[in-house]
Design an enzyme around this catalytic site. Structure first.
Site, PDB file in Angstrom:
ATOM      1  N   LYS A 151      53.856  59.182  34.709  1.00  0.00           N
ATOM      2  CA  LYS A 151      53.660  58.546  33.392  1.00  0.00           C
ATOM      3  C   LYS A 151      52.218  58.039  33.314  1.00  0.00           C
ATOM      4  O   LYS A 151      51.525  58.260  32.319  1.00  0.00           O
ATOM      5  CB  LYS A 151      54.634  57.386  33.241  1.00  0.00           C
ATOM      6  N   ASN A 152      51.744  57.399  34.372  1.00  0.00           N
ATOM      7  CA  ASN A 152      50.425  56.749  34.324  1.00  0.00           C
ATOM      8  C   ASN A 152      49.257  57.714  34.506  1.00  0.00           C
ATOM      9  O   ASN A 152      48.104  57.306  34.392  1.00  0.00           O
ATOM     10  CB  ASN A 152      50.358  55.603  35.338  1.00  0.00           C
ATOM     11  N   CYS A 189      52.382  40.667  28.509  1.00  0.00           N
ATOM     12  CA  CYS A 189      53.729  41.223  28.694  1.00  0.00           C
ATOM     13  C   CYS A 189      54.413  40.361  29.744  1.00  0.00           C
ATOM     14  O   CYS A 189      53.842  39.390  30.240  1.00  0.00           O
ATOM     15  CB  CYS A 189      53.667  42.691  29.117  1.00  0.00           C
ATOM     16  N   ARG A 229      47.322  40.088  31.052  1.00  0.00           N
ATOM     17  CA  ARG A 229      46.791  41.451  30.959  1.00  0.00           C
ATOM     18  C   ARG A 229      45.723  41.607  29.863  1.00  0.00           C
ATOM     19  O   ARG A 229      45.849  42.392  28.934  1.00  0.00           O
ATOM     20  CB  ARG A 229      47.941  42.435  30.759  1.00  0.00           C
ATOM     21  N   ASP A 276      53.147  48.189  41.716  1.00  0.00           N
ATOM     22  CA  ASP A 276      54.284  48.823  41.028  1.00  0.00           C
ATOM     23  C   ASP A 276      55.420  49.163  41.976  1.00  0.00           C
ATOM     24  O   ASP A 276      56.480  49.597  41.529  1.00  0.00           O
ATOM     25  CB  ASP A 276      53.820  50.095  40.303  1.00  0.00           C
ATOM     26  N   ARG A 299      61.280  53.632  29.554  1.00  0.00           N
ATOM     27  CA  ARG A 299      59.848  53.816  29.287  1.00  0.00           C
ATOM     28  C   ARG A 299      59.185  54.636  30.389  1.00  0.00           C
ATOM     29  O   ARG A 299      58.189  55.298  30.158  1.00  0.00           O
ATOM     30  CB  ARG A 299      59.155  52.448  29.219  1.00  0.00           C
TER      31      ARG A 299
END
Ligand code: EPZ
Length: 423
Positions: free
Chosen positions: A22-23, A119, A124, A308, A400
């Site tokens: 995803k990233n 978030c 952030r 993560d 997500r």
């Protein structure tokens, strides 16, 4: 809102195919704004954030085509962009929208992007992105919750990031490739997703040196052309399934993955007693036959232990013999999963940026709530080993960033189902 129902106690066995990152996909999709020619991306994960990025690019009037839905490959043609704007409605659901800032200013001289806001895991800010663009000649105004950037043409600059920032590095990299002259990014992020973006940009005609190092040197060019690119495997999904196999005492082979992208994680898990072998360029076998031992970790920027993977490691530590001290150095509020695991019977004490986990604990199923993408994954891991039934609410966080998670886990023998309820 959908939720998961998980009956714990099953060993995971079999083979799981890891999805694309995803990233890596999100900056790659944004980079397509840098040319009027088609950019074809493959190995894209079919997750919510990809759809959001596709919507955002379409909002800007780029052509976004895919043979399948949800997209696992996509062709983006940004011939004319009549709307160089990322509206709050889209940005609030996906912070990575900020990745369109660099490409828009570089190619069109204008961008208006909603500030992403904080978030669950932290404030952030994007101050480092903005400071760097100003050094490259952009005039920036921030008001009404939007960043507006203008530049006749960006010029090269020496950019020293006071903090290592992944999307900050990606934003400036995409701005620099069309800027006039040379840009040097110092203290740049070295994540594999940054390197994958640089490799895509080079395929598009960009001139970048220093890939994989903390100093990237970019010679700006007049124009970039289209290309095709397969994004790298998702190293965090990989790590999540390695922990899933270990925590259930299973025997799982992971394919379409890149073990070289999470060396520190694998070495660390081996120290905890996880058996990781039969490694190849794109696969590995994971077992845990002799029980797990606790060990301390500190999260760091790449190539260190990734933030993560911190929540997933906490779940493993609850099942490991002994004490594990987990120190989170990247985000200020990234232990939201701990309180939910404590309700399941885990022995965790959190003090600021440190969590102390004492194990092994017998976890029992409970009704818990997901708070952010990786915390949700750690609750799934805890539920896999808990006795009885766990219900996990708000799993839109998971949707997500994890492709077909429940199907992949079910194929490995987990007893998991998605309960859809009218939101
Ligand atoms: C990227 O976020 C990832 N997201 C995150 O993954 C990941 O957790 C994070 O990098 C760290 O590895 C994407 O790539 C889309 P940062 P990013 O800028 O770029 C501070 C997931 O789970 N900072 O590297 O937003 C910041 O507050 C997500 O997939 C500033 O102070 O993270 C943080 O403390 C979660 N000013 C630290 O730097 C800035 O201008 C690192 O943030 C930018 C960052």
């Amino acid at each position: 809102m959908d939720r998961f129902k998980i009956e714990g106690g099953r060993r995971l066995e079999g083979t799981v195919r890891i999805s694309g990152s995803k990233n890596a996909s999100l900056p790659a999709m944004a980079a397509a704004l840098l040319t009027n020619e088609p950019v074809h991306l493959t190995n894209i994960p079919a997750v919510r954030d990809i759809i959001t990025m596709a919507k955002l690019l379409a909002h800007m009037r780029a052509k976004v085509q895919s043979e399948v839905y949800p997209p696992t490959e996509v062709t983006i043609s940004a011939e004319e962009i009549s709307h160089a704007e990322a509206p709050y409605e889209l940005v609030k659901t996906m912070r990575a929208s900020v990745l369109t800032l660099g490409p828009l200013v570089a190619r069109f001289g204008y961008a208006r992007v909603s500030l992403p806001g904080g978030c669950a895991i932290g404030a952030r800010p994007i101050d480092l992105h903005i400071q760097a663009l100003e050094k490259m000649g952009a005039t920036i105004t921030v008001d009404h919750g939007y960043v507006e950037a203008r530049a006749k043409r960006l010029h090269g600059a020496k950019i020293h990031f006071e903090k290592i920032t992944v999307t900050g590095t990606e934003n400036i990299l995409t701005a620099a490739v069309l800027a006039e002259g040379e840009t040097v990014l110092m203290n740049a992020a070295r994540e594999p997703e940054v390197t994958d973006l640089a490799e895509l940009l080079i395929k598009m005609g960009a001139k970048i040196e220093g890939l994989g190092t903390s100093e990237l040197r970019v010679q700006g060019v007049e124009k970039l052309h289209g290309t095709s690119h397969a994004v790298i495997p998702d190293r965090i999904e990989t790590g999540t399934f390695v922990v899933a196999a270990a925590i259930t005492g299973g025997d799982v082979t992971l394919t379409n993955c890149a073990p070289r992208h999470l060396t520190v994680v694998l070495d660390h898990l081996r120290r905890c007693g996880v058996e990781i072998d039969e490694l190849s360029e794109s696969s590995m076998r994971v077992r845990a036959r002799k029980g797990l031992r606790g060990a301390d970790i500190t999260t760091e920027e790449y190539p260190g232990f990734p933030t993560d993977m911190q929540a997933q490691y906490v779940a493993l530590a609850t099942q490991a013999e002994g004490t594990s001290v987990i120190t989170e150095t990247i985000f200020e509020n990234r232990f939201l999963h701990a309180s939910e695991m404590i309700r399941m019977g885990a022995n965790i004490s959190v003090d600021g940026r440190q969590a102390i986990v004492r194990g092994p604990s017998k976890l029992s199923g409970a009704a818990v709530i997901a708070s952010d993408l990786r915390a949700s994954a750690s609750l799934v891991l805890a539920a896999l080993v808990a006795s009885n039934t766990t219900y996990i609410d708000r799993i839109y966080h998971l949707d997500r960033g994890y492709e077909y998670l429940e199907a992949k886990l079910r194929d490995l023998g987990a007893n998991i189902e998605r309960l859809s309820s009218p939101s």
